[in-house]
Design an enzyme around this catalytic site. Sequence first.
Site, mmCIF file in Angstrom:
data_model
loop_
_atom_site.group_PDB
_atom_site.id
_atom_site.type_symbol
_atom_site.label_atom_id
_atom_site.label_comp_id
_atom_site.label_asym_id
_atom_site.label_seq_id
_atom_site.Cartn_x
_atom_site.Cartn_y
_atom_site.Cartn_z
ATOM 1 N N GLY A 262 -0.467 3.159 7.330
ATOM 2 C CA GLY A 262 -0.468 2.447 8.612
ATOM 3 C C GLY A 262 0.155 1.059 8.576
ATOM 4 O O GLY A 262 -0.096 0.245 9.462
ATOM 5 N N LYS A 263 0.987 0.773 7.577
ATOM 6 C CA LYS A 263 1.586 -0.558 7.474
ATOM 7 C C LYS A 263 2.517 -0.849 8.665
ATOM 8 O O LYS A 263 2.462 -1.927 9.245
ATOM 9 C CB LYS A 263 2.350 -0.687 6.141
ATOM 10 C CG LYS A 263 1.443 -0.489 4.929
ATOM 11 C CD LYS A 263 2.160 -0.694 3.601
ATOM 12 C CE LYS A 263 3.223 0.346 3.310
ATOM 13 N NZ LYS A 263 2.682 1.730 3.162
ATOM 14 N N THR A 264 3.352 0.135 8.986
ATOM 15 C CA THR A 264 4.260 -0.038 10.117
ATOM 16 C C THR A 264 3.476 -0.208 11.414
ATOM 17 O O THR A 264 3.767 -1.082 12.233
ATOM 18 C CB THR A 264 5.174 1.195 10.253
ATOM 19 O OG1 THR A 264 5.763 1.450 8.988
ATOM 20 C CG2 THR A 264 6.252 0.974 11.289
ATOM 21 N N GLU B 213 16.560 19.834 8.871
ATOM 22 C CA GLU B 213 15.691 19.755 10.056
ATOM 23 C C GLU B 213 16.271 18.802 11.097
ATOM 24 O O GLU B 213 16.307 19.103 12.279
ATOM 25 C CB GLU B 213 14.297 19.231 9.671
ATOM 26 C CG GLU B 213 13.415 20.206 8.956
ATOM 27 C CD GLU B 213 13.152 21.481 9.728
ATOM 28 O OE1 GLU B 213 12.787 21.413 10.924
ATOM 29 O OE2 GLU B 213 13.318 22.556 9.146
ATOM 30 N N GLY C 223 0.829 -1.199 0.000
ATOM 31 C CA GLY C 223 0.000 0.000 0.000
ATOM 32 C C GLY C 223 0.857 1.240 0.000
ATOM 33 O O GLY C 223 2.052 1.171 0.263
ATOM 34 N N PRO C 224 0.237 2.386 -0.309
ATOM 35 C CA PRO C 224 0.998 3.639 -0.387
ATOM 36 C C PRO C 224 1.556 4.048 0.981
ATOM 37 O O PRO C 224 1.096 3.536 2.007
ATOM 38 C CB PRO C 224 -0.042 4.658 -0.874
ATOM 39 C CG PRO C 224 -1.366 4.052 -0.597
ATOM 40 C CD PRO C 224 -1.186 2.581 -0.621
ATOM 41 N N PRO C 225 2.530 4.940 1.003
ATOM 42 C CA PRO C 225 3.116 5.380 2.269
ATOM 43 C C PRO C 225 2.069 6.031 3.168
ATOM 44 O O PRO C 225 1.179 6.715 2.676
ATOM 45 C CB PRO C 225 4.159 6.428 1.850
ATOM 46 C CG PRO C 225 4.370 6.240 0.396
ATOM 47 C CD PRO C 225 3.133 5.611 -0.152
ATOM 48 N N GLY C 226 2.194 5.784 4.434
ATOM 49 C CA GLY C 226 1.375 6.493 5.407
ATOM 50 C C GLY C 226 0.022 5.896 5.707
ATOM 51 O O GLY C 226 -0.754 6.456 6.468
HETATM 52 P P1 ADP Z 1 3.260 3.274 6.558
HETATM 53 O O1 ADP Z 1 4.100 2.255 7.276
HETATM 54 O O2 ADP Z 1 2.141 2.679 5.793
HETATM 55 O O3 ADP Z 1 4.055 4.232 5.747
HETATM 56 P P2 ADP Z 1 2.812 4.237 9.218
HETATM 57 O O4 ADP Z 1 2.293 3.044 9.900
HETATM 58 O O5 ADP Z 1 4.232 4.537 9.482
HETATM 59 O O6 ADP Z 1 2.541 4.175 7.663
HETATM 60 O O7 ADP Z 1 1.933 5.491 9.606
HETATM 61 C C1 ADP Z 1 2.492 6.649 10.151
HETATM 62 C C2 ADP Z 1 1.603 7.175 11.248
HETATM 63 O O8 ADP Z 1 0.349 7.573 10.720
HETATM 64 C C3 ADP Z 1 1.264 6.137 12.282
HETATM 65 O O9 ADP Z 1 2.247 6.049 13.285
HETATM 66 C C4 ADP Z 1 -0.057 6.638 12.811
HETATM 67 O O10 ADP Z 1 0.154 7.662 13.756
HETATM 68 C C5 ADP Z 1 -0.708 7.229 11.598
HETATM 69 N N1 ADP Z 1 -1.582 6.265 10.912
HETATM 70 C C6 ADP Z 1 -1.426 5.758 9.679
HETATM 71 N N2 ADP Z 1 -2.421 4.924 9.369
HETATM 72 C C7 ADP Z 1 -3.228 4.871 10.440
HETATM 73 C C8 ADP Z 1 -4.430 4.167 10.750
HETATM 74 N N3 ADP Z 1 -5.015 3.330 9.854
HETATM 75 N N4 ADP Z 1 -4.981 4.352 11.959
HETATM 76 C C9 ADP Z 1 -4.422 5.180 12.857
HETATM 77 N N5 ADP Z 1 -3.302 5.872 12.624
HETATM 78 C C10 ADP Z 1 -2.696 5.739 11.433
#
Ligand code: ADP
Length: 465
Positions: free
Chosen positions: A71-73, A288, A66-69
């Site tokens: 919530g994968k991590t 930064e 899925g795209p960045p951000g």
């Molecule tokens: P990814 O790994 O997909 O790039 P992250 O898990 O690192 O995204 O998301 C970054 C932050 O955004 C998380 O730590 C959280 O604070 C918020 N976030 C992202 N997706 C969600 C979600 N589905 N529910 C709640 N918070 C989210």
Amino acid sequence: SGARVRRASNKRLPEYLERGVDVKFTDVAGLGKIRLELEEIVKFFTHGEMYRRRGVKIPGGILLCGPPGVGKTLLAKAVAGEAGVNFFSISASQFVEIYVGVGASRVRALYQEARENAPSVVFIDELDAVGRERGLIKGSGGQERDATLNQLLVSLDGFEGRGEVITIASTNRPDILDPALVRPGRFDRKIFIPKPGLIGRMEILQVHARKKPMAEDLDYMAVASMTDGMVGAELANIVEIAAINMMRDGRTELTTDDLLQAAQIEERGMLDRKDRSSETWRQVAINEAAMAVVAVNFPDMKNIEFLTINPRAGRELGYVRVKMDHIKFNEGMLSRQSILDHITVQLVPRAADELWYGEDQLSTIWAETSDNARSAARSLVLGGLSDKHHGLNNFWVADRINDIDTEALRILNMCYERAKEILGRNRTLMDEVVGKLVQKKSLTKQEFFTLVELYGSIKTMPPSI
Ligand code: ADP
């Protein structure tokens, strides 16, 4: 609260382990049916024996696509948190940017630690950075990546079907992964995490609102409908930006209006961001990160609330820059030491530029802060605060312009060296913060201080002037 983080045994390795991860599925919103698939992964840990007895193979690796951000991590952490197992994570982009030969040994070390601390989840962020189909990249960078990829394949095979160490990787490009990675027994399970819809966005806002003082009548739906196309990371940002605005105005509750305004800032930022090249992102991130990494050494400046490289939001709300304030200064509210600290931080962008880009490629990103430093150093001399080992101890020397400039220059040079020294011994921390900033665009206070705790070399050594 806050996960307890153990210092990695070898501090130079960026792998890290989190014990007692306290993220739960309830922290991840807007998942819908995906949640069932993730609950099954938790069961591989909690009911592993049952699977084995029935001859059901436990996957070695799961791919979150899925795209960045989105919530994968966060999800990978929640799996570890729900299963009550250790969590290791590493960003694959770190493997490739660093020196030759290090990538493979990092992967080996990571899996060794994960095995010693089993059961555990190993999370590999941005797998495509290292897992791109072999042969697609030419040159020496490609070779290094191949060695890393091979080691990863070997490590994955070592755990096949045992369910003690499960690897979760994230990628936005499952289509370009090396076929060897997605073979049965390796990353043979894919879960797609799309951008959230209207209801998903509302739920995500609500999750982040839990930790903030929200007005009771807050209209989440209004904010959700204003934020079409945004992902969880951006929605989390909106809540942070709104909270900072609230604090600035001296209010104690977040209102719908705060969130709507913050959404606009985030939205405008999103538009600006489209034009930035990846090199620009990196440069702003270095700038930064360096300021925050140096500031955290100084008592008056270590309260870093939030780091971001997003335009607009970034310029105003990133690491809080303290401008030298002449009135405050003349009223003696700042100590000599804290003025020196301020000057040092103002010189950081210039120092970082020199360290990361070299003398001949200095940019102008630091022009403004360097000016601040110059005038602060002059004020220090004019204010008679630099008298310690020097003859310039009072206002009556103010007409000896040359002496004043010489003395100001001496202070600037000293602070500049100090900035470089601190950055120089925090290169690993810088790599980590820059990497995370480039990827996520912003870091919360907790995320930043976790990295400081793990990789920072923080000691203050005030210079004497
Ligand atoms: P990814 O790994 O997909 O790039 P992250 O898990 O690192 O995204 O998301 C970054 C932050 O955004 C998380 O730590 C959280 O604070 C918020 N976030 C992202 N997706 C969600 C979600 N589905 N529910 C709640 N918070 C989210």
